[in-house]
Enzyme design. Sequence first.
Site, PDB file in Angstrom:
ATOM      1  N   GLY A 133       0.027 -65.455  -7.532  1.00  0.00           N
ATOM      2  CA  GLY A 133       0.252 -66.793  -8.248  1.00  0.00           C
ATOM      3  C   GLY A 133       0.617 -66.726  -9.680  1.00  0.00           C
ATOM      4  CE  LYS A 162      -0.236 -73.623   3.100  1.00  0.00           C
ATOM      5  NZ  LYS A 162      -1.658 -73.927   2.612  1.00  0.00           N
ATOM      6  NE  ARG A 204      -5.983 -55.537  -5.401  1.00  0.00           N
ATOM      7  CZ  ARG A 204      -5.209 -56.617  -5.330  1.00  0.00           C
ATOM      8  NH1 ARG A 204      -5.088 -57.209  -6.400  1.00  0.00           N
ATOM      9  NH2 ARG A 204      -4.786 -57.166  -4.321  1.00  0.00           N
TER      10      ARG A 204
HETATM   11  P1  ADP Z   1       2.831 -62.923  -1.003  1.00  0.00           P
HETATM   12  O1  ADP Z   1       1.156 -62.763  -1.203  1.00  0.00           O
HETATM   13  O2  ADP Z   1       3.420 -61.558  -0.923  1.00  0.00           O
HETATM   14  O3  ADP Z   1       3.139 -63.801  -2.274  1.00  0.00           O
HETATM   15  P2  ADP Z   1       2.325 -65.174   0.666  1.00  0.00           P
HETATM   16  O4  ADP Z   1       0.982 -65.008   0.440  1.00  0.00           O
HETATM   17  O5  ADP Z   1       3.196 -66.269   0.240  1.00  0.00           O
HETATM   18  O6  ADP Z   1       3.051 -63.776   0.092  1.00  0.00           O
HETATM   19  O7  ADP Z   1       2.690 -65.119   2.255  1.00  0.00           O
HETATM   20  C1  ADP Z   1       2.243 -64.123   3.063  1.00  0.00           C
HETATM   21  C2  ADP Z   1       2.160 -64.166   4.581  1.00  0.00           C
HETATM   22  O8  ADP Z   1       3.200 -65.161   4.993  1.00  0.00           O
HETATM   23  C3  ADP Z   1       1.910 -63.288   5.217  1.00  0.00           C
HETATM   24  O9  ADP Z   1       0.489 -63.468   5.906  1.00  0.00           O
HETATM   25  C4  ADP Z   1       2.697 -63.342   6.509  1.00  0.00           C
HETATM   26  O10 ADP Z   1       2.277 -63.226   7.822  1.00  0.00           O
HETATM   27  C5  ADP Z   1       3.136 -64.972   6.469  1.00  0.00           C
HETATM   28  N1  ADP Z   1       4.656 -65.242   7.074  1.00  0.00           N
HETATM   29  C6  ADP Z   1       5.529 -64.899   6.536  1.00  0.00           C
HETATM   30  N2  ADP Z   1       6.670 -65.171   7.185  1.00  0.00           N
HETATM   31  C7  ADP Z   1       6.091 -65.926   8.257  1.00  0.00           C
HETATM   32  C8  ADP Z   1       6.574 -66.561   9.712  1.00  0.00           C
HETATM   33  N3  ADP Z   1       7.886 -66.554   9.873  1.00  0.00           N
HETATM   34  N4  ADP Z   1       5.506 -67.251  10.358  1.00  0.00           N
HETATM   35  C9  ADP Z   1       4.487 -67.118  10.218  1.00  0.00           C
HETATM   36  N5  ADP Z   1       3.898 -66.585   8.930  1.00  0.00           N
HETATM   37  C10 ADP Z   1       4.582 -65.970   7.975  1.00  0.00           C
END
Ligand code: ADP
Length: 387
Positions: A368, A197, A40
């Site tokens: 985000g 989500k 970072r």
């Molecule tokens: P990013 O930071 O890359 O945008 P997110 O914050 O949206 O990703 O999501 C990441 C989280 O989603 C991780 O902590 C991962 O464990 C969780 N995750 C992904 N698939 C599943 C699943 N099938 N069941 C539970 N948690 C999940």
Amino acid sequence: MKIKSIRQVKNLKGKRVLVRVDFNVSIGKNMKVGSDEDYRLVRSLPTIKYLIRKGAKVILMAHLGRPDGKEVDKLRLDPVAIRLSQLLGKCVYKSDKIFTNFVNELKNGDVLLLENIRFDAREEKGGKAFARELAKMADIYVNDAFAVSHRAHASVATIQEYLPSYAGLLMEDEIKNLSKAIENPKKPLTVIIGGAKISTKIKVIERFLAVANNVLLGGALANTVLNVMGVSVGKSLVEPKMYPVIKKIKLTDNKLRVPVDGLMAKSFTAKKGRMDALADVKKDELILDIGPDTINLYEKIIKSSKMIVWNGPMGLIETPFFAQGTEALVKLLAQSKAYTVDGGGESVQVIRSLGLEDKFNFISTGGGAMLEFLEGKKLPGLKKIVS
Ligand code: ADP
Ligand code: MG
């Protein structure tokens, strides 16, 4: 998109340049910046070095964690200043307060890091008086903190009302690369969205269903879509409040792909799971990763794509067994000849753990912020620097 870049300013010599950077790293128990968090800081180096070279007086603003408007000793930026000094090979001054008269004693090429900007509650409120006070310390403002540019905070957005404002070199890179996905993207364009989500990513999914050739889903957010499609997903994470929104999407659209198989287990703490088609998830099971048939299906689409944007893991990556699907995806993207762009905290973490950062065309520092940019929203932090 037109970007007002700091490179357009002719004479920076002796100018006090206030730069908002994203130094939101984790600090270890030893009060040092974690070595895997260095990147970072590294991403901000081009802008800082450029300003030093031009003889500017560089004043850095950054936040660390969530101090909620109070001084929290553990969230002071001293460890960051130390690490930054090492990376620059040059002393970085650190002030214990946000406001300091020391800015007037800086010599050309000096670098000063102000204290955690979120120690003042007015920062996150986007306070005008606070932004005006910050502006008084400088002649020019530079935003190089893309990752917080979706926030209308004082040091990110409001300050642009009070100083001539420019994009830093990292910011320029972010805007140029991410714009490629929304302005005349190379086709076929494939967008892969995973993560926790669906509520945080539905807008991006909707937007790309309109402009991309393929939208591939994975991760927990795919469960909600699968459920609306009539697949029972057992105890998997779902967001029922999103059902009405998802029902409005044309779920039979050929562009939209959802997992067909996965790894399932009885709890989030399971170390292993069983592989099956998603039609056969048991009532007491959770879907925790995508399976090989899904990967094969996505592989074909990836191989035929010219541009790929990816955000969000395909499974519960914190457990190695359920990180397999995401790792397979990262490897496919790393080999792909397409123009590949990725962003998001957890997604980037998986790329880094495999040492494949260099195989991607661009890795965004925004999570985000990247999603909102790709949605086509005007980010508050780009107000005066992008038109
Ligand atoms: P990013 O930071 O890359 O945008 P997110 O914050 O949206 O990703 O999501 C990441 C989280 O989603 C991780 O902590 C991962 O464990 C969780 N995750 C992904 N698939 C599943 C699943 N099938 N069941 C539970 N948690 C999940
Ligand atoms: Mg995340």
